[in-house]
Design an enzyme around this catalytic site. Sequence first.
Site, PDB file in Angstrom:
ATOM      1  CB  THR A   1      -0.872   0.043   1.274  1.00  0.00           C
ATOM      2  OG1 THR A   1       0.016   0.011   2.395  1.00  0.00           O
ATOM      3  CG2 THR A   1      -1.798  -1.142   1.346  1.00  0.00           C
TER       4      THR A   1
ATOM      5  CD  GLU B   1      -5.328  -2.006   1.647  1.00  0.00           C
ATOM      6  OE1 GLU B   1      -5.607  -1.463   0.544  1.00  0.00           O
ATOM      7  OE2 GLU B   1      -4.774  -1.399   2.573  1.00  0.00           O
TER       8      GLU B   1
ATOM      9  CE  LYS C   1     -14.156  13.893  11.320  1.00  0.00           C
ATOM     10  NZ  LYS C   1     -12.749  13.755  10.943  1.00  0.00           N
TER      11      LYS C   1
ATOM     12  CD1 TRP D   1     -18.199  14.803   9.789  1.00  0.00           C
ATOM     13  CD2 TRP D   1     -18.222  12.902   8.592  1.00  0.00           C
ATOM     14  NE1 TRP D   1     -17.703  13.802  10.584  1.00  0.00           N
ATOM     15  CE2 TRP D   1     -17.708  12.627   9.879  1.00  0.00           C
ATOM     16  CE3 TRP D   1     -18.317  11.873   7.671  1.00  0.00           C
ATOM     17  CZ2 TRP D   1     -17.306  11.364  10.262  1.00  0.00           C
ATOM     18  CZ3 TRP D   1     -17.912  10.601   8.058  1.00  0.00           C
ATOM     19  CH2 TRP D   1     -17.408  10.351   9.339  1.00  0.00           C
TER      20      TRP D   1
HETATM   21  P1  AMP Z   1      -4.869   2.390  -3.423  1.00  0.00           P
HETATM   22  O1  AMP Z   1      -4.827   1.230  -2.531  1.00  0.00           O
HETATM   23  O2  AMP Z   1      -3.590   3.147  -3.494  1.00  0.00           O
HETATM   24  O3  AMP Z   1      -5.395   2.030  -4.782  1.00  0.00           O
HETATM   25  O4  AMP Z   1      -5.903   3.440  -2.803  1.00  0.00           O
HETATM   26  C1  AMP Z   1      -7.222   3.075  -2.512  1.00  0.00           C
HETATM   27  C2  AMP Z   1      -8.016   4.284  -2.132  1.00  0.00           C
HETATM   28  O5  AMP Z   1      -8.153   5.164  -3.250  1.00  0.00           O
HETATM   29  C3  AMP Z   1      -9.436   3.980  -1.733  1.00  0.00           C
HETATM   30  O6  AMP Z   1      -9.531   3.515  -0.415  1.00  0.00           O
HETATM   31  C4  AMP Z   1     -10.107   5.333  -1.958  1.00  0.00           C
HETATM   32  O7  AMP Z   1      -9.872   6.207  -0.888  1.00  0.00           O
HETATM   33  C5  AMP Z   1      -9.391   5.852  -3.163  1.00  0.00           C
HETATM   34  N1  AMP Z   1     -10.197   5.582  -4.369  1.00  0.00           N
HETATM   35  C6  AMP Z   1     -10.039   4.599  -5.264  1.00  0.00           C
HETATM   36  N2  AMP Z   1     -10.936   4.714  -6.261  1.00  0.00           N
HETATM   37  C7  AMP Z   1     -11.695   5.797  -5.982  1.00  0.00           C
HETATM   38  C8  AMP Z   1     -12.799   6.457  -6.625  1.00  0.00           C
HETATM   39  N3  AMP Z   1     -13.293   6.034  -7.773  1.00  0.00           N
HETATM   40  N4  AMP Z   1     -13.324   7.543  -6.007  1.00  0.00           N
HETATM   41  C9  AMP Z   1     -12.825   8.008  -4.848  1.00  0.00           C
HETATM   42  N5  AMP Z   1     -11.785   7.448  -4.219  1.00  0.00           N
HETATM   43  C10 AMP Z   1     -11.226   6.361  -4.767  1.00  0.00           C
END
Ligand code: AMP
Length: 545
Positions: free
Chosen positions: A184, A329, A442, A447
Amino acid sequence: MHGLMMDMPLLTSSILRHAARHFGDVQVVSRRLEGDIHRYTYRDQERRARQLASAFERAGVVQGDRIATLAWNGYRHMELYYAVGGMGAVIHTINPRLHPEQIAWIANHAQDSYLAFDVSFLPIVEAIAPLCPGIKGFIAMIDEAQQPDSRLSLMNYERFLASGRSDWQWPQLDERSAVGLCYTSGTTGNPKGALYSHRSSVLHAYGAALPDAMNCSARDAILPVVPMFHVNAWGIPYTAPLVGAKLVFPGAQLDGKSLYELFEAEKVTYSAGVPTVWLGLLAHVQSNQLRFSSFTRTVIGGSACPPAMIKTFREQFGVDVIHAWGMTELSPLGTLSRLQNKHLDAPAQIQQKLLEKQGHVIFGVDMKIVDDAGVELPWDGTTYGNLLVRGPWVIREYFKGDGGNPLVNDEQGQGWFPTGDVATIDSDGFMQITDRSKDVIKSGGEWISTIDLENLAMAHPAVANAAVIGVAHPKWDERPLLVVVSKPGMQVTREELIAFYEGKIAKWWTPDDVQFVEAIPLGATGKILKTRLREQFRDYRLPGA
Ligand code: AMP
């Protein structure tokens, strides 16, 4: 009583074998660092992947060993995916945009035994080599004739591959054995590893291909812009051969012009990437008044796709945007936004609103929203809560048990993975992310969704990019600050942008101020780095605060 059907393990090697047998002459095309366009077929790819697996075996790699990559999207990277995973070892794709120290940390944590790299990343390899004594060999992914000089004693990919046997055959493995490892981004604390299994990767590839998911078929030519070092390019290297689609790899050239040329030359029908890469492509086609002749669909995800981008693609270029949500994940796909039968007669505006959401789960993934006490919240499209997921391609535990048990159990004792995202779900099961829980603002105990405010700002014709962060306020705790990059040659004022929100949101959501910047900091996967932005504006005081 057990069913009486064959018990065939779900293995990634069977995907490529299937493509070689049933789509043997379908092409895999790659723009290479060598400067040319490389072209071969799934039949060639499967043969070379087996030979490469054999070479690793001869080099002493055994099942479970981790082999790292620092590489662009290309055919050799894909060969590594299948060779390493298919022999029972683990392909560990590292994001080269991370800081070298972080890369070294990750490689040591993963205990990588070899590292294959595109030569544009040689400076990173030279920087990390002294820090990673466990890596036995650095393999330069380039033709032998162009092997670069280095103070390290590098291996050459082609020479190494040639040392393997071409009659080597894929082993039968336990489908639960590990096939891939992705860390991650680790914006808080050290990165943690998500360790995918053959079973989870094959099920994810099936799910991703479905018509209401990524909708991939043997009639497609797919160009993944999303990097193979970012959650396996969203599984496309597994999904494309599973359906027999042509694959087109852009290599290192991800600017609008290079992408457009490749789209046209290879008749690309379908692509996938984060919103920031499409800004470049759209700017190029718009400013040169170009049209796409084959490109009709794209998946956009990784961060919220601005509605203005969905509209532009659709209305100006006839390209359907499939908005997707997922995370490392989750292998990564969780939800995608596609209309259902009952939406087909709805007014265009309602359809657009649905397509702006992150969408519906693919079968296999289940989701719910809960309050801070873990109580499930209603699916009414307005109540927001913490988003939890479960499914056969959702993480159960991080690599090496880092961070302890991440799951929360429900009353039936079933484990759910808390995504860290805040979302609403409507009565049709369309999920919409309002924020990352740590980014939500907040204000006076209520929110405010930064994503909503960013999306609205992005719809302004003079705005190239926008981000919203919460800044301290003596009365309201936090208030929104809009940070904007304006389009080259275009002027827009703070007052105009604030007025632009009028009538579109509740008045108290309106940003208190606007700051103009040259660029918005992006993280290693192209997402806005809000942590960095908050640091940048640490000493900033809101007017009147
Ligand atoms: P990663 O593991 O680096 O791919 O990041 C995952 C995170 O990216 C998710 O938990 C979201 O917070 C954000 N994310 C992924 N796709 C979207 C989307 N279409 N809209 C908003 N946030 C997203």
